[in-house]
Design a protein around this motif. Structure first.
Motif, PDB file in Angstrom:
ATOM      1  N   UNK A 155       0.843  -1.199   0.000  1.00  0.00           N
ATOM      2  CA  UNK A 155       0.000   0.000   0.000  1.00  0.00           C
ATOM      3  C   UNK A 155       0.880   1.252   0.000  1.00  0.00           C
ATOM      4  N   UNK A 156       0.258   2.407   0.083  1.00  0.00           N
ATOM      5  CA  UNK A 156       0.992   3.674   0.037  1.00  0.00           C
ATOM      6  C   UNK A 156       0.802   4.433   1.336  1.00  0.00           C
ATOM      7  N   UNK A 157       1.900   4.921   1.877  1.00  0.00           N
ATOM      8  CA  UNK A 157       1.839   5.779   3.054  1.00  0.00           C
ATOM      9  C   UNK A 157       2.307   7.176   2.664  1.00  0.00           C
ATOM     10  N   UNK A 158       1.589   8.176   3.138  1.00  0.00           N
ATOM     11  CA  UNK A 158       1.962   9.563   2.915  1.00  0.00           C
ATOM     12  C   UNK A 158       2.411  10.197   4.213  1.00  0.00           C
ATOM     13  N   UNK A 159       3.611  10.736   4.230  1.00  0.00           N
ATOM     14  CA  UNK A 159       4.193  11.328   5.426  1.00  0.00           C
ATOM     15  C   UNK A 159       4.134  12.849   5.338  1.00  0.00           C
ATOM     16  N   UNK A 160       3.451  13.463   6.270  1.00  0.00           N
ATOM     17  CA  UNK A 160       3.393  14.921   6.336  1.00  0.00           C
ATOM     18  C   UNK A 160       4.549  15.354   7.226  1.00  0.00           C
ATOM     19  N   UNK A 161       5.688  15.623   6.601  1.00  0.00           N
ATOM     20  CA  UNK A 161       6.935  15.880   7.308  1.00  0.00           C
ATOM     21  C   UNK A 161       7.809  14.647   7.296  1.00  0.00           C
ATOM     22  N   UNK A 162       9.090  14.827   6.938  1.00  0.00           N
ATOM     23  CA  UNK A 162       9.993  13.678   6.883  1.00  0.00           C
ATOM     24  C   UNK A 162      11.328  14.057   7.521  1.00  0.00           C
ATOM     25  N   UNK A 163      11.228  14.397   8.813  1.00  0.00           N
ATOM     26  CA  UNK A 163      12.423  14.648   9.611  1.00  0.00           C
ATOM     27  C   UNK A 163      12.959  13.337  10.158  1.00  0.00           C
ATOM     28  N   UNK A 185       7.026  17.903   2.380  1.00  0.00           N
ATOM     29  CA  UNK A 185       7.875  18.658   3.298  1.00  0.00           C
ATOM     30  C   UNK A 185       8.410  19.870   2.558  1.00  0.00           C
ATOM     31  N   UNK A 186       7.867  21.055   2.817  1.00  0.00           N
ATOM     32  CA  UNK A 186       8.254  22.234   2.043  1.00  0.00           C
ATOM     33  C   UNK A 186       9.676  22.697   2.279  1.00  0.00           C
ATOM     34  N   UNK A 187      10.335  22.162   3.288  1.00  0.00           N
ATOM     35  CA  UNK A 187      11.682  22.609   3.620  1.00  0.00           C
ATOM     36  C   UNK A 187      12.774  21.715   3.034  1.00  0.00           C
ATOM     37  N   UNK A 188      12.373  20.700   2.283  1.00  0.00           N
ATOM     38  CA  UNK A 188      13.338  19.790   1.672  1.00  0.00           C
ATOM     39  C   UNK A 188      13.110  19.721   0.172  1.00  0.00           C
ATOM     40  N   UNK A 189      14.195  19.574  -0.573  1.00  0.00           N
ATOM     41  CA  UNK A 189      14.091  19.413  -2.023  1.00  0.00           C
ATOM     42  C   UNK A 189      13.673  17.988  -2.359  1.00  0.00           C
ATOM     43  N   UNK A 190      13.316  17.779  -3.619  1.00  0.00           N
ATOM     44  CA  UNK A 190      12.970  16.440  -4.057  1.00  0.00           C
ATOM     45  C   UNK A 190      14.109  15.468  -3.863  1.00  0.00           C
ATOM     46  N   UNK A 192      16.506  15.672  -1.570  1.00  0.00           N
ATOM     47  CA  UNK A 192      16.659  15.401  -0.140  1.00  0.00           C
ATOM     48  C   UNK A 192      15.589  14.437   0.355  1.00  0.00           C
ATOM     49  N   UNK A 193      14.367  14.613  -0.129  1.00  0.00           N
ATOM     50  CA  UNK A 193      13.292  13.693   0.252  1.00  0.00           C
ATOM     51  C   UNK A 193      13.593  12.292  -0.264  1.00  0.00           C
ATOM     52  N   UNK A 194      14.103  12.204  -1.479  1.00  0.00           N
ATOM     53  CA  UNK A 194      14.447  10.898  -2.049  1.00  0.00           C
ATOM     54  C   UNK A 194      15.539  10.214  -1.232  1.00  0.00           C
ATOM     55  N   UNK A 195      16.506  10.990  -0.743  1.00  0.00           N
ATOM     56  CA  UNK A 195      17.557  10.427   0.100  1.00  0.00           C
ATOM     57  C   UNK A 195      16.999   9.863   1.401  1.00  0.00           C
ATOM     58  N   UNK A 196      15.855  10.373   1.805  1.00  0.00           N
ATOM     59  CA  UNK A 196      15.219   9.906   3.037  1.00  0.00           C
ATOM     60  C   UNK A 196      14.199   8.801   2.782  1.00  0.00           C
ATOM     61  N   UNK A 197      14.125   8.342   1.542  1.00  0.00           N
ATOM     62  CA  UNK A 197      13.326   7.160   1.242  1.00  0.00           C
ATOM     63  C   UNK A 197      11.925   7.408   0.772  1.00  0.00           C
ATOM     64  N   UNK A 198      11.643   8.593   0.233  1.00  0.00           N
ATOM     65  CA  UNK A 198      10.276   8.900  -0.197  1.00  0.00           C
ATOM     66  C   UNK A 198      10.299   9.711  -1.494  1.00  0.00           C
ATOM     67  N   UNK A 199       9.132   9.838  -2.087  1.00  0.00           N
ATOM     68  CA  UNK A 199       8.969  10.704  -3.251  1.00  0.00           C
ATOM     69  C   UNK A 199       8.254  11.969  -2.814  1.00  0.00           C
TER      70      UNK A 199
END
Length: 355
Positions: A155-163, A185-190, A192-199
């Motif tokens: 399934x798909x999980x959506x994370x509001x914030x990925x600190x 996460x408006x404070x991270x680039x695409x 940076x978000x990808x490095x944290x395991x998400x799109x």
């Protein structure tokens, strides 16, 4: 040579005694334990002398002891305040910055505990564990076919914030359950978000595409009331909502309405605007809501690490080092001036990577 004493106050206790044990090894740091039962003026007199203030959790804090503008104005010697955990909603960050006071939190110290709690809520909801347990204890008979749940694999999980916490949730969900992970996460680039395991996606797409929406952002003027009826109505029918962040991000009456109307399948809520919530709180009336009393980050391991993290940061900060979890780095030049004026030496400059 007489040590230059740095004074730090706290109310009642630390989350774990390890903090006091660690700080006892720094003879130039003097701890003052205050009690909420002490006369207010007596505690204020002590705080006026302090260089540091370790703020209690919101659930433990009483009286006029939030690190707000009034307390800051009354404490001219205060150089730094620290929150107990990752959140600092009990600290007026802007007022501290204006006054030249450094603010630190314990970011990441309870990430494992909160991430695991998040997964626990997801599993309990999707597998109907709480509802089935309650049925077995209270009903004459339970139809097991009425308790059929869903797998979360794929399934798909959506994370509001990925600190720190969101990143760990992303790792567990993707690696253990093969879930697709989206993050807003408006404070991270695409990248940076990808490095944290998400799109990286915008909130509207996250709500529309996710089978689970999980909130992991701080409470601020930007996020207060962000999850309201309009947001819930954008979610998938049959999706679940999880919040282990801070009370106030969710408009609780709106969430109760959409659950009553079947707009979403259910919710797992660990935080409320008023804690603990009253027994007649609307969200506590539904079988498909699992509520816990702000305990996601309260494991023995997490409490010990939060206390140890705070102690390490007090030692670093009062030795003139830049603490690892400085919440207002822009304060550093003015903080350094005040620190030097009071303690007689200047702290190290802020690394460019922190600014």
């Amino acid at each position: 040579m007489t040590a230059n004493i740095k004074r730090v106050a706290f109310f009642e206790r630390w989350l774990d005694p390890v903090a006091e044990q660690m700080l006892a090894g720094s003879p130039d740091i003097e701890l003052s334990r205050l009690s909420f039962d002490d006369p207010v003026e007596a505690s204020r007199a002590v705080l006026r002398r302090m260089h540091g203030y370790q703020v209690s959790t919101r659930g433990d804090l009483r009286g006029p002891w939030l690190a707000d503008a009034a307390l800051i104005e009354a404490c001219p010697n205060l150089l730094a305040v620290q929150s107990t955990g990752a959140g600092f909603d009990v600290i007026d960050l802007e007022a501290c910055t204006r006054a030249g006071i450094a603010v630190c939190n314990q970011a990441g110290s309870n990430k494992e505990a909160v991430a695991e709690h998040t997964l626990g809520l997801m599993l309990a909801l999707s597998k109907r564990i709480a509802v089935s347990d309650k049925g077995l204890r209270t009903a004459a008979g339970v139809d097991r076919y009425a308790q059929i749940g869903n797998d979360i694999h794929g399934t798909t999980i959506g994370l509001v914030g990925i600190g720190h916490i969101g990143r760990r949730v992303a790792e567990i969900c993707s690696k253990l359950f093969g879930m697709q992970v989206l993050a807003c996460d408006p404070y991270l680039s695409g990248e940076e978000v990808a490095e944290r395991g998400a799109r990286k996606v915008e909130l509207a797409e996250l709500l529309r595409e996710s089978d689970f929406v999980s909130v992991h952002c701080p409470r601020s003027t930007e996020t207060y009331g962000m999850m309201n009826r309009a947001a819930f109505e954008r979610m998938k029918r049959g999706a679940y909502f999880i919040c282990t962040a801070r009370g106030g991000i969710v408009v609780e009456d709106d969430l109760a309405e959409v659950i009553r109307e079947g707009v979403i399948a259910g919710a797992g809520i660990d935080v409320f605007l008023k804690e603990p919530p009253p027994h007649d709180h609307p969200l506590l009336q539904f079988d498909n809501v699992i509520a816990t009393p702000h305990i996601a980050g309260m494991t023995h391991e997490a409490l010990r690490e939060m206390a140890a993290s705070a102690a390490r940061q007090w030692v670093a900060l009062l030795s003139g080092e830049v603490p690892p979890h400085l919440a207002n780095p822009e304060v550093w030049p003015r903080f350094a001036d005040r620190f030097e004026s009071q303690l007689g030496f200047r702290p190290k400059p802020l690394p460019t990577t922190v600014a």
